[in-house]
Design an enzyme around this catalytic site. Structure first.
Site, mmCIF file in Angstrom:
data_model
loop_
_atom_site.group_PDB
_atom_site.id
_atom_site.type_symbol
_atom_site.label_atom_id
_atom_site.label_comp_id
_atom_site.label_asym_id
_atom_site.label_seq_id
_atom_site.Cartn_x
_atom_site.Cartn_y
_atom_site.Cartn_z
ATOM 1 N N TYR A 1 0.876 -1.278 -0.056
ATOM 2 C CA TYR A 1 0.140 0.077 0.023
ATOM 3 C C TYR A 1 1.058 1.416 -0.041
ATOM 4 O O TYR A 1 1.967 1.178 0.193
ATOM 5 C CB TYR A 1 -0.986 0.182 1.200
ATOM 6 C CG TYR A 1 -0.325 0.320 2.524
ATOM 7 C CD1 TYR A 1 0.571 -0.611 3.193
ATOM 8 C CD2 TYR A 1 -0.555 1.544 3.227
ATOM 9 C CE1 TYR A 1 1.373 -0.282 4.412
ATOM 10 C CE2 TYR A 1 0.112 1.634 4.468
ATOM 11 C CZ TYR A 1 0.845 0.819 5.009
ATOM 12 O OH TYR A 1 1.595 1.247 6.258
ATOM 13 N N ARG B 1 -7.416 -21.589 -0.344
ATOM 14 C CA ARG B 1 -6.673 -20.885 0.351
ATOM 15 C C ARG B 1 -5.223 -21.766 0.685
ATOM 16 O O ARG B 1 -5.482 -22.800 1.293
ATOM 17 C CB ARG B 1 -7.177 -20.770 1.850
ATOM 18 C CG ARG B 1 -6.356 -19.717 2.920
ATOM 19 C CD ARG B 1 -6.809 -19.814 4.407
ATOM 20 N NE ARG B 1 -5.985 -19.308 5.025
ATOM 21 C CZ ARG B 1 -4.585 -19.795 5.511
ATOM 22 N NH1 ARG B 1 -4.380 -21.284 5.331
ATOM 23 N NH2 ARG B 1 -3.986 -19.406 6.381
ATOM 24 N N LYS C 1 6.509 -2.091 1.955
ATOM 25 C CA LYS C 1 5.358 -1.089 2.733
ATOM 26 C C LYS C 1 3.999 -2.206 2.406
ATOM 27 O O LYS C 1 3.264 -2.187 1.736
ATOM 28 C CB LYS C 1 5.137 0.003 2.066
ATOM 29 C CG LYS C 1 4.113 0.994 3.073
ATOM 30 C CD LYS C 1 3.985 2.505 2.451
ATOM 31 C CE LYS C 1 3.352 3.150 3.199
ATOM 32 N NZ LYS C 1 3.386 3.430 4.607
ATOM 33 N N HIS D 1 -0.909 -21.056 0.934
ATOM 34 C CA HIS D 1 0.447 -20.242 0.943
ATOM 35 C C HIS D 1 0.926 -19.786 -0.364
ATOM 36 O O HIS D 1 1.192 -18.514 -0.463
ATOM 37 C CB HIS D 1 1.562 -20.652 2.102
ATOM 38 C CG HIS D 1 1.007 -20.615 3.359
ATOM 39 N ND1 HIS D 1 -0.257 -21.346 4.044
ATOM 40 C CD2 HIS D 1 1.143 -20.105 4.586
ATOM 41 C CE1 HIS D 1 -0.562 -21.179 5.047
ATOM 42 N NE2 HIS D 1 0.432 -20.395 5.601
HETATM 43 C C1 LIG Z 1 6.609 1.775 9.634
HETATM 44 C C2 LIG Z 1 6.803 3.256 9.128
HETATM 45 N N1 LIG Z 1 7.701 3.780 8.956
HETATM 46 C C3 LIG Z 1 7.745 5.025 8.499
HETATM 47 C C4 LIG Z 1 6.559 5.715 7.714
HETATM 48 C C5 LIG Z 1 6.724 6.854 7.000
HETATM 49 O O1 LIG Z 1 6.693 6.764 5.621
HETATM 50 P P1 LIG Z 1 6.294 8.041 4.726
HETATM 51 O O2 LIG Z 1 7.169 8.883 5.052
HETATM 52 O O3 LIG Z 1 6.504 7.814 3.395
HETATM 53 O O4 LIG Z 1 4.722 8.156 5.144
HETATM 54 C C6 LIG Z 1 5.440 4.915 7.759
HETATM 55 C C7 LIG Z 1 4.401 5.617 7.092
HETATM 56 O O5 LIG Z 1 3.264 5.107 7.162
HETATM 57 C C8 LIG Z 1 5.431 3.731 8.702
HETATM 58 O O6 LIG Z 1 4.150 3.144 8.674
#
Ligand SMILES: Cc1ncc(COP(=O)(O)O)c(C=O)c1O
Length: 286
Positions: A32, A100, A149, A102
């Site tokens: 995301y 389902r 992310k 893995h």
């Molecule tokens: C674990 C984590 N670290 C750092 C950040 C900061 O990232 P950004 O500056 O891209 O929002 C986020 C933002 O959601 C985060 O969830």
């Protein structure tokens, strides 16, 4: 009424539905982005797209809309939500499966979902309108893929609850060597002996877009000493200033750690100047 985008369709958020057989739901198998947008203008959209591509690559999810298609969707979503101050949440999962299991399915059609949520107008760096944070400290017990992310955020959620359960708003995390990694939902900067420090990137930290912008702005517009490298627990606990960075907060001062004030417990002058730079230059990157 909040408008959302789901798999080719714009619709009211409360009408958006996904299957319980979506691998995002079953496994947290997705990635995301959260992209800030002020009066209809996105901040560093290109950097968010770059990171999204990197996250998709890391989870081996090759089939996804092109950047230009995604950007067109996001621009339309901003308009449909009134061109205001919003965070755009964009999630791509591996999609719906019959069974389902893995291992990745042979064929998958990713689920693409986006919606917006209101965010505060950004700070101009004035101490009296700063949103300040109190924090606790903990050993970082998340997984070794924090550079992705990923929507699999239970580790971060449980760390955030350690803060909330102590009446604090964020948690500063330290690895097995006693070095600062990041916070549950932010990267971290400290100021010590008139030097700005932030941990180097590796698998224990998300490469934050705000962190990247902040380092670029400090490099371009200040003659401050800025160092990217290991930050010890001792350095954090004796810092003159501590800042959190994230897309929806930009830079935010930490005023207490484990119940003790950071310096005099007020936003510091370095924070004020750095956030002011952000205020002047947040739209410089496309
Ligand atoms: C674990 C984590 N670290 C750092 C950040 C900061 O990232 P950004 O500056 O891209 O929002 C986020 C933002 O959601 C985060 O969830």
């Amino acid at each position: 009424m909040t408008m959302a985008y789901l798999n080719g369709e714009f619709l009211p958020l409360h009408e958006a539905k996904i299957s319980p057989m979506d691998r995002g739901f079953l496994f947290g198998d997705g990635v995301y982005e959260v992209i800030p947008c002020y009066v209809g203008k996105t901040v560093a959209l290109q950097y968010h797209m770059d990171r999204l591509r990197h996250s998709l690559h890391e989870i081996q999810l090759a089939i996804a809309p092109s950047d230009s298609d995604l950007e067109a969707i996001l621009k339309e979503l901003i308009i449909r939500n009134g061109n205001g101050n919003v965070g755009i949440y964009l999630q791509i999962t591996r999609g719906v499966v019959e069974k389902r299991q893995h291992a990745f399915p042979e064929r998958a059609s990713p689920t693409v979902f986006a919606y917006t949520f209101p965010i505060d107008p950004p700070s101009n760096g004035a101490a009296d309108n700063a949103t300040c944070f109190t924090t606790v400290t903990r050993a970082d017990t998340r997984w070794a893929r924090c550079h992705i992310k990923s929507t699999a955020l239970l580790g971060n959620v449980l760390h955030m609850m350690e803060a909330v359960n102590e009446g604090a708003e964020e948690v500063l995390l330290f690895n097995e060597q006693g070095l600062l990694t990041e916070a549950a939902a932010c990267n971290v900067f400290i100021v010590k002996d008139d030097q700005v420090l932030t941990p180097e990137l590796d698998h224990q930290k998300l490469p934050g877009v705000t962190r990247r912008l902040c380092l670029e702005l400090l490099e371009k517009y200040t003659d401050w000493q800025v160092r990217v490298g290991p930050v010890s627990r001792e350095a954090v606990m004796s810092a003159e200033e501590v800042w959190l960075s994230s897309s929806t907060k930009e830079l935010a001062p930490v005023i207490a750690i484990d119940g003790k004030p950071v310096a005099d417990g007020r936003p510091g002058s370095y924070w004020s100047a750095a956030q002011r730079l952000f205020h002047l230059h947040r739209f410089d990157i496309k």
